[in-house]
Design a protein around this motif. Structure first.
Motif, PDB file in Angstrom:
ATOM      1  N   GLY A  36      14.442  47.029 -34.060  1.00 49.79           N
ATOM      2  CA  GLY A  36      15.495  46.800 -35.041  1.00 49.79           C
ATOM      3  C   GLY A  36      15.761  45.348 -35.349  1.00 49.79           C
ATOM      4  O   GLY A  36      16.728  45.023 -36.057  1.00 49.79           O
ATOM      5  N   VAL A  37      14.904  44.446 -34.856  1.00 49.41           N
ATOM      6  CA  VAL A  37      15.094  43.018 -35.146  1.00 49.41           C
ATOM      7  C   VAL A  37      14.741  42.728 -36.598  1.00 49.41           C
ATOM      8  O   VAL A  37      15.420  41.946 -37.276  1.00 49.41           O
ATOM      9  CB  VAL A  37      14.224  42.158 -34.197  1.00 49.41           C
ATOM     10  N   LEU A  38      13.658  43.333 -37.086  1.00 44.85           N
ATOM     11  CA  LEU A  38      13.207  43.150 -38.455  1.00 44.85           C
ATOM     12  C   LEU A  38      13.201  44.480 -39.187  1.00 44.85           C
ATOM     13  O   LEU A  38      12.846  45.515 -38.597  1.00 44.85           O
ATOM     14  CB  LEU A  38      11.785  42.559 -38.489  1.00 44.85           C
ATOM     15  N   ASP A  39      13.595  44.451 -40.464  1.00 46.83           N
ATOM     16  CA  ASP A  39      13.383  45.648 -41.267  1.00 46.83           C
ATOM     17  C   ASP A  39      11.940  45.654 -41.759  1.00 46.83           C
ATOM     18  O   ASP A  39      11.231  44.652 -41.695  1.00 46.83           O
ATOM     19  CB  ASP A  39      14.366  45.704 -42.444  1.00 46.83           C
ATOM     20  N   VAL A  40      11.506  46.791 -42.255  1.00 40.64           N
ATOM     21  CA  VAL A  40      10.100  46.952 -42.620  1.00 40.64           C
ATOM     22  C   VAL A  40       9.700  45.972 -43.722  1.00 40.64           C
ATOM     23  O   VAL A  40       8.623  45.369 -43.684  1.00 40.64           O
ATOM     24  CB  VAL A  40       9.816  48.410 -43.065  1.00 40.64           C
ATOM     25  N   LYS A  41      10.567  45.795 -44.720  1.00 38.60           N
ATOM     26  CA  LYS A  41      10.250  44.902 -45.831  1.00 38.60           C
ATOM     27  C   LYS A  41      10.032  43.471 -45.356  1.00 38.60           C
ATOM     28  O   LYS A  41       9.066  42.800 -45.757  1.00 38.60           O
ATOM     29  CB  LYS A  41      11.374  44.946 -46.864  1.00 38.60           C
ATOM     30  N   THR A  42      10.902  42.992 -44.471  1.00 43.22           N
ATOM     31  CA  THR A  42      10.773  41.633 -43.953  1.00 43.22           C
ATOM     32  C   THR A  42       9.531  41.494 -43.081  1.00 43.22           C
ATOM     33  O   THR A  42       8.803  40.501 -43.158  1.00 43.22           O
ATOM     34  CB  THR A  42      12.025  41.250 -43.147  1.00 43.22           C
ATOM     35  N   ALA A  43       9.273  42.513 -42.261  1.00 42.87           N
ATOM     36  CA  ALA A  43       8.122  42.462 -41.358  1.00 42.87           C
ATOM     37  C   ALA A  43       6.808  42.402 -42.111  1.00 42.87           C
ATOM     38  O   ALA A  43       5.870  41.714 -41.702  1.00 42.87           O
ATOM     39  CB  ALA A  43       8.143  43.672 -40.430  1.00 42.87           C
ATOM     40  N   LEU A  44       6.733  43.122 -43.231  1.00 44.47           N
ATOM     41  CA  LEU A  44       5.485  43.200 -43.981  1.00 44.47           C
ATOM     42  C   LEU A  44       5.379  42.154 -45.088  1.00 44.47           C
ATOM     43  O   LEU A  44       4.392  42.146 -45.828  1.00 44.47           O
ATOM     44  CB  LEU A  44       5.320  44.601 -44.581  1.00 44.47           C
ATOM     45  N   ALA A  45       6.358  41.280 -45.192  1.00 41.34           N
ATOM     46  CA  ALA A  45       6.329  40.274 -46.261  1.00 41.34           C
ATOM     47  C   ALA A  45       5.126  39.347 -46.139  1.00 41.34           C
ATOM     48  O   ALA A  45       4.593  38.865 -47.136  1.00 41.34           O
ATOM     49  CB  ALA A  45       7.626  39.454 -46.243  1.00 41.34           C
ATOM     50  N   GLY A  46       4.669  39.112 -44.915  1.00 39.92           N
ATOM     51  CA  GLY A  46       3.513  38.248 -44.722  1.00 39.92           C
ATOM     52  C   GLY A  46       2.246  38.791 -45.347  1.00 39.92           C
ATOM     53  O   GLY A  46       1.352  38.029 -45.726  1.00 39.92           O
TER      54      GLY A  46
END
Length: 590
Positions: A42-52
């Protein structure tokens, strides 16, 4: 006091670092696993995690893999590589001749394909002249790393940082776009100092090692037959022009259907000359890539016209319909839809022309055929063993000027600001495909997908430091010790340089980037010198084989031990670091 999420990020990052250093797991698997753990926690949401994975820098790295492959597949790099090393009389001069051009090429092409192209050439040169490859292969890797620091497109690390800068421009005061030659004033002195150290201290830095398994110990020798192409570049050149292929020996030269009694090295080659070689497999591949040579005899169908052709090794089995007959009598090409380039037999040299050789059980055939051939015959009783020959694509020599022009246009467009690096690389990759310098199949193979996954995953982990505030806390800790902007720069460089030896260079750059921005904000000065420090320190991976892919590529062929990287890498790292830290404040003021 850090909250629970910050503790989770630290624990996951520590686990990633330990796994990267101590386990055999691939870097992309470890980094993506760490990213997944942060999402599940729960530290990162999926959108933020996959932004890279949607980052411009990630895609630019992928496109430059394609551009480098297009230049390499036209034979331009390979053709120049044979001119680099010269003769072994003066070892330092040999190293200087290699390091300078390699560093220059690495400034505009990705490091990995350059090392991949030159690795067999350098190894064969060393074998031919009785020199240990360990004295040249690690300098080859180091020279590409040093040259890659000269421009913003020289290494994937530079592109990672450039992409991160692009993403944060406007949100971070003082941060500005990095164009292709913006870092040259720092990178050029680093490359010159580093290459000079390589040459001057070579006898003490690089050991005499032998790889555990040497290709020179392989007794298998093929007999291969080639024709001098009419109106090709070899017509009129002396026969010794084809003597210089390492691992190949000219056994016979047939002219007008008759063998010459003796082969004078100064004899001019003529169109249609039939050359019979004894050669190891890699040497046969080299002969195939010599401009002006074509495989003999003349084929019923032409595979070279197809850019999809590939090479396969196959061992003749008991049900082979050509067994006990010559290739010509058995009409091997028509029967198996494959052209025999070479034949090897129980470590014995085969006499006579290739088409007249009578096949025996267990003969090893080097075949030129279509990509699906190996899979179709893998379970056939006609052949005991079928295996693809890696990296056996034919060079498109006639396209070399086109590829060079496209590369120059890409660099000029990016350097002048006409196009950003992503668009310039995208257009260059498309142009290479449209002009036939590269096929779609080769383009897909050229992309190092594991590198892209590692970069994108490291972006996500770096973002976790930002959202939990760890970057600012660590920046405050650094400023507590380093009270001046320059002291902060030194501390950041050293931390990144240590990290890049433990993990991949791209991961180190992505992880340290948020610290650079936070450190600049804490000190109250421009973020640019700190961003550039991260870029150079992440590339300065000389002391371990795991920090940089090219270091790992030369470890086996050079027979290097871990201690060899420390002995050669630490002095080079000190020299590169001192030069970088001296140049950055002049080029990128605080």
């Amino acid at each position: 006091m850090w909250d629970v999420q910050a503790v989770v990020v630290c624990a996951v990052t520590l686990g990633v670092l330990v796994a990267l250093v101590l386990s055999d797991a691939a870097a992309d698997v470890v980094l993506f696993g760490g990213l997944g753990a942060l999402v599940l926690a729960g530290v990162l949401d999926v959108k933020t995690a996959l932004a890279g994975f949607a980052n411009e820098g990630t895609f630019t790295v992928g496109l430059l893999f394609v551009v480098a492959a297009g230049v390499r597949q036209t034979g331009a790099v390979h053709r120049l590589s044979g001119l680099l090393l010269g003769h072994p009389d003066r070892p330092r001069l040999t190293l200087a001749r290699m390091a300078g051009p390699v560093a220059l090429a690495s400034a505009v092409l990705n490091n990995t394909p350059i090392v991949a192209a030159l690795l067999p050439v350098v190894t064969a040169w060393c074998r031919r002249h009785g020199r240990p490859a360990s004295q040249l292969l690690l300098p080859l890797s180091y020279a590409t790393i040093l040259g890659g620091t000269v421009t913003a497109v020289g290494t994937s690390t530079n592109l990672v940082v450039t992409g991160l800068v692009h993403r944060n421009v406007g949100a971070v005061p003082g941060l500005r776009e990095i164009h292709i030659f913006d870092i040259t004033a720092v990178g050029l002195p680093v490359a010159v100092v580093g290459c000079a150290l390589l040459v001057a201290a070579a006898p003490w830095l690089f050991p005499r090692r032998q790889p555990p398994v040497s290709t020179a110990d392989d007794p298998r020798e093929y007999v291969a037959e080639f024709l001098v192409q009419p109106r090709g570049p070899l017509v009129g050149r002396p026969a010794e022009a084809v003597f210089d292929v390492p691992g190949a020996f000219l056994l016979e030269l047939h002219r007008d259907g008759a063998p010459l009694a003796a082969i004078d090295p100064r004899l001019p080659l003529a169109a249609g000359d039939r050359l019979v070689f004894g050669a190891q497999r890699d040497a046969v591949l080299e002969l195939e890539r010599v401009g002006g040579l074509v495989v003999a005899p003349t084929r019923v169908f032409s595979l070279r016209a197809s850019p999809q052709r590939t090479l396969v090794e196959a061992v003749v089995g008991p049900a082979n319909q050509a067994l006990g007959r010559s290739l010509r009598e058995a009409r091997f090409r028509n029967r198996y839809r494959a052209v025999v380039i070479g034949i090897a037999r129980h470590a014995r040299r085969i006499e006579g022309r290739l088409g007249e050789v009578v096949l025996e059980l267990g003969d090893v055939l080097l075949l030129e055929t279509e990509p699906a051939w190996a899979e179709a015959h893998r379970d056939s009783q006609d052949f005991y063993l079928v295996s693809d020959v890696p990296d056996s694509s034919a060079f498109r020599h006639e396209r070399a000027p086109v590829a060079a022009l496209i590369l120059v246009a890409m660099v000029v467009a990016a350097a002048t600001g006409t196009l950003d690096m992503f668009r310039a690389a995208l257009i260059a990759a498309a142009a290479l495909l449209l002009t036939g310098c590269l096929t779609l199949v080769d383009a897909r193979r050229a992309i190092e997908w594991s590198v892209l996954v590692s970069i994108a995953s490291a972006f996500g982990i770096g973002e976790a430091f930002r959202v939990t505030g760890i970057d600012q806390a660590l920046a405050q800790a650094v400023t507590g010790v380093a009270h001046t902007p320059y002291a902060g720069l030194v501390a950041l460089y050293l931390a990144t340089a240590v990290l890049t030896e433990l993990v991949t260079n791209n991961a180190a750059a992505a992880l340290m980037f948020p610290f650079a921005l936070s450190l600049a904000a804490q000190i109250g000065c421009s973020p640019m010198p700190y961003v550039i420090a991260v870029m150079f320190a992440a590339s300065a991976s000389f002391s371990t084989p795991i920090g940089y892919q090219t270091n790992l590529m030369v470890q086996g062929p050079g027979g290097y031990r871990f201690s060899d990287y420390l002995r050669a890498g630490i002095p080079l790292q000190i020299a590169a670091g001192a030069t970088t830290l001296a140049a950055i404040p002049w080029v990128f003021p605080f």
